[in-house]
Design an enzyme around this catalytic site. Structure first.
Site, PDB file in Angstrom:
ATOM      1  N   ILE A  12       0.841  -1.206   0.000  1.00 21.09           N
ATOM      2  CA  ILE A  12       0.000   0.000   0.000  1.00 21.09           C
ATOM      3  C   ILE A  12       0.874   1.254   0.000  1.00 21.09           C
ATOM      4  CG2 ILE A  12      -1.931   1.205   1.093  1.00 21.09           C
ATOM      5  CD1 ILE A  12      -2.664  -1.452   2.466  1.00 21.09           C
ATOM      6  N   ASP A  33      12.065   2.933   4.794  1.00 22.69           N
ATOM      7  CA  ASP A  33      11.636   1.529   4.765  1.00 22.69           C
ATOM      8  C   ASP A  33      12.834   0.640   5.112  1.00 22.69           C
ATOM      9  OD1 ASP A  33       9.057  -0.021   3.099  1.00 22.69           O
ATOM     10  OD2 ASP A  33      10.836  -1.182   3.667  1.00 22.69           O
ATOM     11  N   ILE A  60      11.920   1.949  11.509  1.00 27.51           N
ATOM     12  CA  ILE A  60      11.176   2.948  12.295  1.00 27.51           C
ATOM     13  C   ILE A  60      11.470   2.804  13.789  1.00 27.51           C
ATOM     14  CG2 ILE A  60       9.302   3.333  10.636  1.00 27.51           C
ATOM     15  CD1 ILE A  60       7.603   1.367  12.391  1.00 27.51           C
ATOM     16  N   THR A 122      -6.014  -1.029  10.421  1.00 25.89           N
ATOM     17  CA  THR A 122      -6.811  -2.067   9.786  1.00 25.89           C
ATOM     18  C   THR A 122      -8.145  -2.268  10.498  1.00 25.89           C
ATOM     19  OG1 THR A 122      -6.874  -4.481   9.532  1.00 25.89           O
ATOM     20  CG2 THR A 122      -5.399  -3.652  11.188  1.00 25.89           C
ATOM     21  N   ASP A 123      -9.105  -2.831   9.765  1.00 30.08           N
ATOM     22  CA  ASP A 123     -10.388  -3.169  10.400  1.00 30.08           C
ATOM     23  C   ASP A 123     -10.255  -4.389  11.321  1.00 30.08           C
ATOM     24  OD1 ASP A 123     -10.037  -5.124   8.439  1.00 30.08           O
ATOM     25  OD2 ASP A 123     -12.030  -4.889   7.546  1.00 30.08           O
ATOM     26  N   GLU A 124      -9.101  -5.087  11.224  1.00 30.15           N
ATOM     27  CA  GLU A 124      -8.952  -6.318  12.011  1.00 30.15           C
ATOM     28  C   GLU A 124      -8.878  -6.036  13.508  1.00 30.15           C
ATOM     29  OE1 GLU A 124      -6.335  -9.232  10.262  1.00 30.15           O
ATOM     30  OE2 GLU A 124      -6.605  -8.383   8.269  1.00 30.15           O
ATOM     31  N   TYR A 148      -1.171 -10.089  15.029  1.00 31.23           N
ATOM     32  CA  TYR A 148      -1.109  -8.945  14.102  1.00 31.23           C
ATOM     33  C   TYR A 148      -2.121  -7.877  14.507  1.00 31.23           C
ATOM     34  CZ  TYR A 148      -2.390  -6.136  10.023  1.00 31.23           C
ATOM     35  OH  TYR A 148      -2.711  -5.084   9.196  1.00 31.23           O
ATOM     36  N   LYS A 152      -1.613  -3.992  15.980  1.00 32.44           N
ATOM     37  CA  LYS A 152      -2.157  -2.791  15.331  1.00 32.44           C
ATOM     38  C   LYS A 152      -3.094  -2.053  16.294  1.00 32.44           C
ATOM     39  CE  LYS A 152      -1.631  -1.537  11.648  1.00 32.44           C
ATOM     40  NZ  LYS A 152      -0.573  -0.701  10.993  1.00 32.44           N
ATOM     41  N   ASN A 178      -7.181  -4.711   1.262  1.00 32.91           N
ATOM     42  CA  ASN A 178      -6.805  -4.104  -0.025  1.00 32.91           C
ATOM     43  C   ASN A 178      -6.357  -5.169  -1.015  1.00 32.91           C
ATOM     44  OD1 ASN A 178      -5.383  -0.835   0.509  1.00 32.91           O
ATOM     45  ND2 ASN A 178      -6.840  -1.857   1.816  1.00 32.91           N
ATOM     46  N   LYS A 187      -0.488 -13.000   0.252  1.00 29.68           N
ATOM     47  CA  LYS A 187      -1.863 -12.679   0.634  1.00 29.68           C
ATOM     48  C   LYS A 187      -2.812 -13.341  -0.369  1.00 29.68           C
ATOM     49  CE  LYS A 187      -0.324  -9.844   3.877  1.00 29.68           C
ATOM     50  NZ  LYS A 187       0.016  -8.465   3.726  1.00 29.68           N
ATOM     51  N   PRO A 203      -4.519 -22.754  -2.115  1.00 30.21           N
ATOM     52  CA  PRO A 203      -4.954 -23.214  -0.806  1.00 30.21           C
ATOM     53  C   PRO A 203      -6.096 -22.360  -0.241  1.00 30.21           C
ATOM     54  CG  PRO A 203      -2.852 -22.055  -0.639  1.00 30.21           C
ATOM     55  CD  PRO A 203      -3.275 -21.957  -2.056  1.00 30.21           C
ATOM     56  N   ASP A 270      -7.517 -24.965   8.497  1.00 27.79           N
ATOM     57  CA  ASP A 270      -7.893 -23.567   8.738  1.00 27.79           C
ATOM     58  C   ASP A 270      -6.810 -22.833   9.533  1.00 27.79           C
ATOM     59  OD1 ASP A 270      -9.444 -21.349   8.535  1.00 27.79           O
ATOM     60  OD2 ASP A 270     -11.147 -22.127   9.666  1.00 27.79           O
TER      61      ASP A 270
HETATM   62  P1  NAD Z   1       3.405  -4.789   3.414  1.00 26.76           P
HETATM   63  O1  NAD Z   1       3.773  -5.931   4.313  1.00 26.76           O
HETATM   64  O2  NAD Z   1       3.204  -5.026   1.966  1.00 26.76           O
HETATM   65  O3  NAD Z   1       4.515  -3.638   3.539  1.00 26.76           O
HETATM   66  C1  NAD Z   1       5.070  -3.260   4.755  1.00 26.76           C
HETATM   67  C2  NAD Z   1       6.290  -2.382   4.465  1.00 26.76           C
HETATM   68  O4  NAD Z   1       6.822  -1.944   5.739  1.00 26.76           O
HETATM   69  C3  NAD Z   1       7.424  -3.124   3.755  1.00 26.76           C
HETATM   70  O5  NAD Z   1       7.947  -2.312   2.722  1.00 26.76           O
HETATM   71  C4  NAD Z   1       8.455  -3.350   4.839  1.00 26.76           C
HETATM   72  O6  NAD Z   1       9.780  -3.399   4.357  1.00 26.76           O
HETATM   73  C5  NAD Z   1       8.226  -2.139   5.726  1.00 26.76           C
HETATM   74  N1  NAD Z   1       8.675  -2.360   7.106  1.00 26.76           N
HETATM   75  C6  NAD Z   1       8.422  -3.426   7.895  1.00 26.76           C
HETATM   76  N2  NAD Z   1       9.025  -3.271   9.088  1.00 26.76           N
HETATM   77  C7  NAD Z   1       9.660  -2.070   9.049  1.00 26.76           C
HETATM   78  C8  NAD Z   1      10.434  -1.340   9.972  1.00 26.76           C
HETATM   79  N3  NAD Z   1      10.715  -1.823  11.197  1.00 26.76           N
HETATM   80  N4  NAD Z   1      10.905  -0.127   9.622  1.00 26.76           N
HETATM   81  C9  NAD Z   1      10.650   0.376   8.383  1.00 26.76           C
HETATM   82  N5  NAD Z   1       9.924  -0.285   7.456  1.00 26.76           N
HETATM   83  C10 NAD Z   1       9.444  -1.481   7.787  1.00 26.76           C
HETATM   84  O7  NAD Z   1       2.127  -4.143   4.099  1.00 26.76           O
HETATM   85  P2  NAD Z   1       0.847  -3.458   3.413  1.00 26.76           P
HETATM   86  O8  NAD Z   1      -0.146  -4.502   3.073  1.00 26.76           O
HETATM   87  O9  NAD Z   1       1.301  -2.493   2.395  1.00 26.76           O
HETATM   88  O10 NAD Z   1       0.259  -2.663   4.662  1.00 26.76           O
HETATM   89  C11 NAD Z   1       0.681  -1.323   4.945  1.00 26.76           C
HETATM   90  C12 NAD Z   1      -0.064  -0.811   6.169  1.00 26.76           C
HETATM   91  O11 NAD Z   1      -1.481  -0.847   5.922  1.00 26.76           O
HETATM   92  C13 NAD Z   1       0.154  -1.652   7.424  1.00 26.76           C
HETATM   93  O12 NAD Z   1       0.277  -0.774   8.512  1.00 26.76           O
HETATM   94  C14 NAD Z   1      -1.084  -2.509   7.530  1.00 26.76           C
HETATM   95  O13 NAD Z   1      -1.356  -2.826   8.872  1.00 26.76           O
HETATM   96  C15 NAD Z   1      -2.135  -1.568   6.943  1.00 26.76           C
HETATM   97  N6  NAD Z   1      -3.299  -2.207   6.318  1.00 26.76           N
HETATM   98  C16 NAD Z   1      -3.125  -3.173   5.360  1.00 26.76           C
HETATM   99  C17 NAD Z   1      -4.245  -3.728   4.742  1.00 26.76           C
HETATM  100  C18 NAD Z   1      -4.093  -4.752   3.643  1.00 26.76           C
HETATM  101  O14 NAD Z   1      -5.105  -5.268   3.158  1.00 26.76           O
HETATM  102  N7  NAD Z   1      -2.895  -5.066   3.191  1.00 26.76           N
HETATM  103  C19 NAD Z   1      -5.526  -3.318   5.109  1.00 26.76           C
HETATM  104  C20 NAD Z   1      -5.672  -2.330   6.095  1.00 26.76           C
HETATM  105  C21 NAD Z   1      -4.537  -1.781   6.677  1.00 26.76           C
HETATM  106  P1  TYD Z   2      -5.131 -12.524   3.797  1.00 28.16           P
HETATM  107  O1  TYD Z   2      -4.919 -12.093   2.385  1.00 28.16           O
HETATM  108  O2  TYD Z   2      -4.016 -13.192   4.520  1.00 28.16           O
HETATM  109  O3  TYD Z   2      -5.665 -11.239   4.585  1.00 28.16           O
HETATM  110  P2  TYD Z   2      -6.286 -11.139   6.092  1.00 28.16           P
HETATM  111  O4  TYD Z   2      -6.000 -12.387   6.828  1.00 28.16           O
HETATM  112  O5  TYD Z   2      -5.544  -9.976   6.638  1.00 28.16           O
HETATM  113  O6  TYD Z   2      -7.754 -10.907   5.896  1.00 28.16           O
HETATM  114  O7  TYD Z   2      -6.367 -13.507   3.816  1.00 28.16           O
HETATM  115  C1  TYD Z   2      -7.635 -13.138   3.299  1.00 28.16           C
HETATM  116  C2  TYD Z   2      -8.578 -14.275   3.581  1.00 28.16           C
HETATM  117  O8  TYD Z   2      -8.182 -15.404   2.788  1.00 28.16           O
HETATM  118  C3  TYD Z   2      -8.551 -14.779   5.017  1.00 28.16           C
HETATM  119  O9  TYD Z   2      -9.861 -15.179   5.392  1.00 28.16           O
HETATM  120  C4  TYD Z   2      -7.627 -15.983   4.976  1.00 28.16           C
HETATM  121  C5  TYD Z   2      -7.877 -16.539   3.596  1.00 28.16           C
HETATM  122  N1  TYD Z   2      -6.718 -17.216   2.954  1.00 28.16           N
HETATM  123  C6  TYD Z   2      -6.879 -18.482   2.381  1.00 28.16           C
HETATM  124  O10 TYD Z   2      -7.982 -19.075   2.406  1.00 28.16           O
HETATM  125  N2  TYD Z   2      -5.792 -19.061   1.774  1.00 28.16           N
HETATM  126  C7  TYD Z   2      -4.565 -18.450   1.743  1.00 28.16           C
HETATM  127  O11 TYD Z   2      -3.592 -19.038   1.206  1.00 28.16           O
HETATM  128  C8  TYD Z   2      -4.437 -17.150   2.327  1.00 28.16           C
HETATM  129  C9  TYD Z   2      -3.111 -16.438   2.307  1.00 28.16           C
HETATM  130  C10 TYD Z   2      -5.542 -16.570   2.915  1.00 28.16           C
END
Ligand code: NAD
Ligand code: TYD
Length: 333
Positions: A12, A33, A60, A122-124, A148, A152, A178, A187, A203, A270
């Protein structure tokens, strides 16, 4: 405006850097980063020689480095985190270190220099919903259930406390799942796409009937843009995609888009403590800041599948790199 983006080499964060530099010709971005397994400078290759963009490798949690960068910036937009639930189950330590301690280090520096701070969450943090429960909103009580989401949630509480205690000008956003370009292929969506492109099984955890609310990443970036420019200080904004779907629906849709068949689906053990359903009521950001998702799930999935088809080198490098060992151990992915 000079923006310190943390975690800008991740999924993101890198989309956000693209968004800012493409939308605001006069803005500057510093990307701090640590380049963990999830950080990838390929995501930002086109800005390497752009005078408005600077990359700094560091954590960070490094107080001195953080302090110097915060001091020269107008605002911190904080994405850096460990972000994968499965990894937090097998190794929570780094989640506490980065997500909690790292956020604390940033906050202390923002307090010292009195800088605007936006925290991406996150919404989690709100836990899991039953099928008939109302969607999460800004007043939902916190109930995190994985290491996780607990890390957060802790960081959200810290950020909010700095507003109440020190009047630090903060905002927080809690966003749903996202997907889109540069999504790390551990993911669900990028894993399914890339496994299918490689002719591998996909899977599906448990019965596959868990529900997530999907948001195309560019829409998330637009929402954060609105919050940092127009959001009310001290406030939290929930961001969602109005696209709740069962995981199995997502998997079957991608199979259809790639012209594969459902024999690729493999139901596996699961996830521990697997949250059943997430959904977001985003009426606050809609009413106050005019945010609405613009990319439908069907359109977003089409674009994402196309992106992964066009960027095979990007994801093949990841899948065959240092990440391979971890990847191979997980459910034979
Ligand atoms: P990501 O895992 O793809 O990227 C994380 C980035 O942070 C990486 O570039 C990593 O190198 C960097 N990083 C990790 N530890 C670090 C540290 N100690 N110092 C500096 N950089 C560091 O994550 P993402 O999916 O892009 O998520 C970004 C943010 O958005 C997170 O805070 C996550 O909780 C939040 N978020 C993600 C989602 C989603 O669906 N992916 C949804 C809601 C919120
Ligand atoms: P994920 O992309 O890991 O996001 P989050 O756990 O943060 O929601 O997973 C999305 C959903 O998909 C979650 O319900 C777990 C499921 N999942 C699978 O069924 N198989 C997989 O290999 C992964 C990575 C996730």
């Amino acid at each position: 405006m000079k923006i310190l983006v943390t975690g800008g080499a991740g999924f993101i964060g890198s989309n956000f850097v693209h968004h800012i530099l493409d939308t605001y010709p006069n803005y500057e971005v510093i990307n701090l980063d640590a380049l963990t397994y999830a950080g990838n400078l390929e995501n930002l290759k086109e800005y390497e020689n752009d005078k408005r963009y600077r990359f700094v490798k560091g954590s960070i949690t490094d107080k001195e480095m953080v302090d110097a960068l915060v001091a020269e910036s107008d605002i911190v937009v904080h994405f850096a985190a460990e972000s994968h639930v499965d990894r937090s189950i097998s190794g929570p330590d780094v989640f506490i270190n980065t997500n909690v301690i790292g956020t604390f280090v940033l906050l202390e520096s923002a307090r010292k220099h009195n800088k605007r701070f936006h925290h991406v969450s996150t919404d989690e943090v709100f836990g899991a919903l039953g099928p008939d429960d109302e969607a999460f909103n800004e007043n939902t009580k916190y109930d995190p259930r994985s290491p996780y989401s607990a890390s957060k949630a802790s960081s959200d509480h810290l950020v909010r406390s700095y507003f109440h205690t020190y009047y630090l000008p903060i905002t927080i956003s809690n966003c749903s799942n996202n997907y889109g370009p540069y999504h790390f292929p551990e993911k669900l969506i990028p894993l399914v796409i890339t496994n299918l492109l490689e002719g591998k099984k996909v899977p599906v955890y448990g019965d596959g009937l868990q529900v997530r609310d999907w948001l195309y990443v560019e829409d998330h970036c637009r929402a954060i843009d609105l919050i940092i420019h127009k959001g009310t200080l001290g406030e939290t904004y929930c961001i969602g995609g109005a696209s709740e779907r069962e995981n199995i629906w997502i998997v079957k849709k991608i199979i259809e888009l790639l012209g594969k068949d459902e024999s690729s689906i493999e139901y596996v053990k699961d996830r521990a403590g697997h949250d059943r359903r997430y959904a977001i009521n985003f009426s606050k950001i809609k009413n106050e800041l005019g945010f609405e998702p613009t990319v439908s799930l069907e359109e977003g999935l089409k674009r994402t599948v196309e992106w992964f088809k066009q960027n095979e080198v990007w994801w093949k490098n990841i899948k065959s790199g240092s990440y391979k060992e971890y990847y191979g151990k997980q459910y034979g992915k």
